[in-house]
Write a protein that holds these residues in place. Structure first.
Motif, mmCIF file in Angstrom:
data_model
loop_
_atom_site.group_PDB
_atom_site.id
_atom_site.type_symbol
_atom_site.label_atom_id
_atom_site.label_comp_id
_atom_site.label_asym_id
_atom_site.label_seq_id
_atom_site.Cartn_x
_atom_site.Cartn_y
_atom_site.Cartn_z
ATOM 1 N N ARG A 142 54.931 -29.438 11.941
ATOM 2 C CA ARG A 142 55.316 -28.093 12.391
ATOM 3 C C ARG A 142 55.827 -27.207 11.253
ATOM 4 O O ARG A 142 56.253 -26.071 11.490
ATOM 5 N N LEU A 143 55.809 -27.701 10.031
ATOM 6 C CA LEU A 143 56.262 -26.887 8.904
ATOM 7 C C LEU A 143 55.372 -25.652 8.749
ATOM 8 O O LEU A 143 54.160 -25.725 8.971
ATOM 9 N N ILE A 180 44.552 -35.551 17.878
ATOM 10 C CA ILE A 180 45.867 -35.549 17.225
ATOM 11 C C ILE A 180 46.624 -36.795 17.667
ATOM 12 O O ILE A 180 46.855 -36.996 18.862
ATOM 13 N N SER A 181 46.992 -37.632 16.706
ATOM 14 C CA SER A 181 47.767 -38.836 16.991
ATOM 15 C C SER A 181 49.250 -38.497 17.007
ATOM 16 O O SER A 181 49.783 -37.958 16.026
ATOM 17 N N VAL A 182 49.918 -38.810 18.121
ATOM 18 C CA VAL A 182 51.346 -38.487 18.266
ATOM 19 C C VAL A 182 52.103 -39.720 18.745
ATOM 20 O O VAL A 182 51.523 -40.626 19.345
ATOM 21 N N ASP A 183 53.416 -39.718 18.483
ATOM 22 C CA ASP A 183 54.227 -40.848 18.929
ATOM 23 C C ASP A 183 54.492 -40.801 20.426
ATOM 24 O O ASP A 183 54.542 -41.829 21.094
ATOM 25 N N ALA A 184 54.664 -39.597 20.960
ATOM 26 C CA ALA A 184 54.911 -39.425 22.394
ATOM 27 C C ALA A 184 54.390 -38.053 22.808
ATOM 28 O O ALA A 184 54.741 -37.043 22.192
ATOM 29 N N VAL A 185 53.574 -38.010 23.852
ATOM 30 C CA VAL A 185 52.927 -36.761 24.264
ATOM 31 C C VAL A 185 53.936 -35.688 24.632
ATOM 32 O O VAL A 185 53.738 -34.503 24.340
ATOM 33 N N ASP A 186 55.063 -36.084 25.272
ATOM 34 C CA ASP A 186 56.009 -35.071 25.756
ATOM 35 C C ASP A 186 56.657 -34.273 24.632
ATOM 36 O O ASP A 186 57.178 -33.175 24.866
ATOM 37 N N TRP A 227 54.934 -33.101 22.167
ATOM 38 C CA TRP A 227 53.897 -32.293 21.550
ATOM 39 C C TRP A 227 53.062 -31.516 22.575
ATOM 40 O O TRP A 227 51.946 -31.104 22.289
ATOM 41 N N VAL A 228 53.606 -31.326 23.769
ATOM 42 C CA VAL A 228 52.832 -30.695 24.841
ATOM 43 C C VAL A 228 52.450 -29.250 24.507
ATOM 44 O O VAL A 228 51.535 -28.686 25.118
ATOM 45 N N ASP A 229 53.136 -28.652 23.538
ATOM 46 C CA ASP A 229 52.829 -27.268 23.178
ATOM 47 C C ASP A 229 51.577 -27.163 22.306
ATOM 48 O O ASP A 229 51.040 -26.063 22.115
ATOM 49 N N LEU A 230 51.098 -28.295 21.789
ATOM 50 C CA LEU A 230 49.921 -28.256 20.930
ATOM 51 C C LEU A 230 48.650 -28.114 21.770
ATOM 52 O O LEU A 230 48.445 -28.887 22.712
ATOM 53 N N PRO A 231 47.774 -27.165 21.434
ATOM 54 C CA PRO A 231 46.548 -26.948 22.212
ATOM 55 C C PRO A 231 45.394 -27.843 21.752
ATOM 56 O O PRO A 231 44.257 -27.392 21.619
ATOM 57 N N VAL A 291 46.464 -38.084 21.385
ATOM 58 C CA VAL A 291 46.325 -39.528 21.565
ATOM 59 C C VAL A 291 47.674 -40.142 21.236
ATOM 60 O O VAL A 291 48.148 -40.041 20.094
ATOM 61 N N ALA A 292 48.299 -40.761 22.229
ATOM 62 C CA ALA A 292 49.662 -41.262 22.050
ATOM 63 C C ALA A 292 49.693 -42.725 21.615
ATOM 64 O O ALA A 292 48.814 -43.525 21.960
#
Length: 199
Positions: free
Chosen positions: A23-24, A47-53, A55-59, A63-64
């Motif tokens: 997010r920088l 987009i690989s994320v640790d937890a979906v909640d 990053w819900v703002d990302l369009p 993939v969690a």
């Protein structure tokens, strides 16, 4: 469209930065938005994320991780599981110098049958700028079961080819990452100087 999936790793804890590096600010965008724009010509972007909640703002398609605090091994494993293409170009969200031209050129280096093709810069393999074939999934699964967090361990059991950015006409800085506030400050100075020069 380039027939390959791109997986952007954004799930790191950013402990040294103290802020989600994805997010920088990157000019008027963020790091993650910049990279998504640079990969728009690829067939699929995950987009690989640790937890979906978080990053819900990302369009983008998220993939969690299934295993918590497991690092890139888990992110790459999940990306390969979900990708619709056999090859996935994995890049880290903290590599703000990556460009569409470089990524297209780098992806084109993969030859049929290869399992891993990684960037190699400053004397080090860059496993977070690397193309992986889904045939490495069994090895990653075994690493997960054994609690092995180091992605470098994969390269001791599967063949990996190194590609230096200089071989493709790019400086090694193209794959440099940003880990600390000092790194980001230095990158910002270079980024602003480049924009002034280009204007």
């Amino acid at each position: 469209m380039i027939g390959m999936t791109v997986g952007i790793l954004a799930g790191g804890k950013s402990r040294r930065m103290g802020y989600d590096k994805a997010r920088l600010p990157h000019g008027k965008k963020t790091f993650i938005d910049h990279l998504a724009a640079q990969t728009a010509d690829f067939d699929e972007v995950l987009i690989s994320v640790d937890a979906v909640d978080r990053w819900v703002d990302l369009p983008y398609y998220l993939v969690a991780d299934e295993l918590e605090n497991f690092g890139p091994v888990e992110g790459i494993y999940q990306l390969l599981l979900y990708a619709k293409n056999p090859y996935v170009l994995v890049i880290a969200a903290d590599m703000p110098n990556l460009t569409a031209d470089f990524l297209t050129c780098f992806a084109a280096q993969v030859q049929k049958g290869e399992l891993c093709v990684c960037a190699y810069a400053d004397g080090r393999v860059q496993p977070l700028c690397c193309v992986y074939h889904r045939d490495v999934l069994p090895f990653l699964k075994k690493m997960r079961l054994e609690g092995e967090h180091r992605i470098s361990t994969l390269f001791s059991v599967v063949q990996m080819r190194r590609v230096m950015p200089e071989m493709l006409g790019y400086d090694s800085d193209i794959v440099r990452n940003v880990n600390t506030i000092a790194d980001y400050t230095a990158w910002m100075h270079c980024f602003m100087d480049k924009r002034k020069y280009e204007s």
